[in-house]
Write an enzyme that holds these catalytic residues in place. Sequence first.
Site: not given
Lengths: 366, 366
Positions: A46, A151, A295
Site C-alpha cells: 500500500e 522426482a 517420516a
Amino acid sequence: MRRALALAETVLYVTSPNPRVGCVIVRDGVLLAEGATQKAGGPHAEVMALRQARERGIDIAGATVYVSLEPCSHHGRTPPCVDALIEAKPSRVVIAMHDPNPLVGGRGVARLRAAGIDVAIGVLAEESLALNPGFVARMARGTPWLWLKLAASLDGRIALSNGQSQWITGSAARADGHHWRARSCVVLTGSGTVLADDPHLGVREVSTPRQPVKAVVDTRFEVNEQARLFDGSRVWIFTCTHNAEKAARLADRNALVVELPDSGGRVDLAAMMRWMGAHDINEIHVEAGSRLSGALLQADCVDELLLYMAPMLVGPGLDMLRLPALQDLAQAWRFAFTDARAIGPDLRLNARHAGRWSALLSAITD
Amino acid sequence: MRRALALAETVLYVTSPNPRVGCVIVRDGVLLAEGATQKAGGPHAEVMALRQARERGIDIAGATVYVSLEPCSHHGRTPPCVDALIEAKPSRVVIAMHDPNPLVGGRGVARLRAAGIDVAIGVLAEESLALNPGFVARMARGTPWLWLKLAASLDGRIALSNGQSQWITGSAARADGHHWRARSCVVLTGSGTVLADDPHLGVREVSTPRQPVKAVVDTRFEVNEQARLFDGSRVWIFTCTHNAEKAARLADRNALVVELPDSGGRVDLAAMMRWMGAHDINEIHVEAGSRLSGALLQADCVDELLLYMAPMLVGPGLDMLRLPALQDLAQAWRFAFTDARAIGPDLRLNARHAGRWSALLSAITD
C-alpha cells in the site's frame, strides 16, 4: 485484483517472512499507481502504491484501492498501512483476504470503515492464499506450510535398485525445482542425503535476492563437517544428539544446531515444525530421501506435494517414500490435485492436503 | 479441417475396422455439406457429404472439399470415393493424411490431380493420425496400436500388499476408461485377472453401437468356463495349450481359442499382435494385472500408456507392472506425454512411445 495478485507474485522470492502483497489504485477504470511489498523491513504494498501516486503528483482521494491482504493496523517495523490509506482518502478499498493473525484480523477493515471508507473483502481470496500459504499457516496454526518435492518415474521410483538416479527427470524439472526452493524460507533434507549425495541445497538456477536457510534432520548428529552445504550460508541442524564441540565448530561455519526431543528414535518432527514456526519460517521445501519424506508424511507434516514425473517406466527400484504397509485404503494419505503441467519432457503435479487448505481458507475469510 | 476432424471424432466408436474420417464441403466460406464415415460396409465420409449436398440440391462444382484421410481409389465393400469426387467436380481437395497402406497411398491424390483437381495434403495430419493410430499401425506395420490402461496411486501402486484395490481411482476415471474401451477393437486381459476378479470387460458406462472383442492371454488355458466375460459376446482366448473339448464347449459360447507359439513359457505376444493385425484389429485396450502388463511392455508391444492417477500415497503394495530390475536407466521404457487432465478427483495421463508414433507419422505424410 488480478493485477494486484500479479504484483504480489513478482516478489515471491523477496518478502519473506512477510507476505507477498500487491496493491493497485484505480479511478474511473484508469490505473493511477501500484506497488508490491518489499523485502522484510521495507515498505508494504500500500505504501509503495501511495508513494508512486505522490511521485506522479496524483491525489488518490475518491479512488479505489485494490490490495491482496487486509492492510496492517499495528506498528511493526513499518507504520500501519491503514493510517496511510485513511490519510489518502480513497472512497473504496477492495481486499482479497483477511489478515490471518487471529489477534489482528479484521481490525484493519474496521478502522477503514470507521474512517468512512467503503470496504469489500474476499475478492480472489483463494488466489491470494495460494501466494501466501506459509504466512497464513504460521499465523493461523503456528507452523510453516511444507511441501515435499519428489522426482520419480511413472511407476513411482526415485532410483533403480542399484541406486542409479541420474537422471530420471530432466534439466527443465530441476530448474523448476529451484523456483520452489527460491520461494521457500527453508530447504530441508535429511542427514542420509547429505552423507550420500553431498548436495549444496542453494538456489542456483533462478535469480533471487534471498537464499533460504538450509536445514538438515540429523537425529544422531552425523553430518560431515566438510559437507558442501556449509558454504557460509545459514544452516540449521535438527538433532537429538548433544555434541557441544561439533556444534561450536559448525557455529563458526554459520550453522545452528537445534536439539529437539526424540520421538520414536528420530527428531520429533512436529516439534521441529513448531520451532520453525516460532522462528518466522513460512514455507518449507523438502528435498530428501524416501526415509525422511516418508517420516514427514507419517507425522502429518506434509501440506503439499510437488511431484515431477518422468514419462518412463523403470521397474523395481527405490520408492519415493518409505512408508508402512497399510491394512486399508481408508488409511491412505490423500491429497487433491491443484495443477498438472508439462515442464520440458516431464510433468509437474501439485496436490494439496484438502483439509489443511480449507483450514487456511477459513482463517482468511469471514 | 478442424470441423472434418470433429466429425471424424463423432464416429470414434463406430467405424472400426475402417478409419474415422470426416468430410466438409465449403464454397466462399459457406458450409455446403458434411459427413462422417459410417459403420464398416456403410458409406465413407466423402460419400456422406456428397449425398447431403445432393439432398440439399447443391451442386458442389468448384467448391473445396476437406477430408481427413486421402480418398480411397480401390473397390472395397463400397465404390472408390475418388470416382464420386471427380464426378462432383470440386476445384480443390484438402486432405489431412495420406492413406497409410503403402500399396495404395498416393493413388487417390494422383487420380484427383489427373482429373485437374487442385490437391493439398498434410493439413493437421498428426491430429488425424491421433484419431486413427490403430488403422495406420495396422496398415503401416501389420499390427494394432496398443495402449495399457493403468490406475494407480501417486506412488505407483494398483493395490495394497493385502490385495485391496477398490477403489484407488474414482468413478469418473472408471467411466472415462469405458470411453477408451468403446473406441478399441479388442479389450485384452490375462487369465490371472479373469480368475481373480471375474471382470465382464464389456463397454457399459458409455453408449456405443459396437462392442469390442474381449480377449484373454491364457497360456495354460485355465480360464473358468463360467466366467462372466462369456456372455455371448465375441471372446478370443490366446493360449499355448491344446484342449479341443474345452475349446469346443467355449465355441458354443462364442469364444474362439487361438493356439499360438510359446515364447519363454508364455504366449508369444508378438505373434498375438500379428494375428490380431491380420484379423482387422486396429486398437487394443489392455486392462490387465501387473504380470501381463509388464510382459507386454517387455515384449515391446506397448504403444501408449493411459494412466489414471489418484491423488493419494499408499506405501508398500502391488506395482503397476511386473518388470525385471534394470542395471541402467538407459534401459528404461520411455514415452512422451501427450495429455494430462483432471478426471474427477484423479488425473489422466497419456503418453506415447515417441519412436513408434514418428514411424506412423512418416507413413501418412510425404
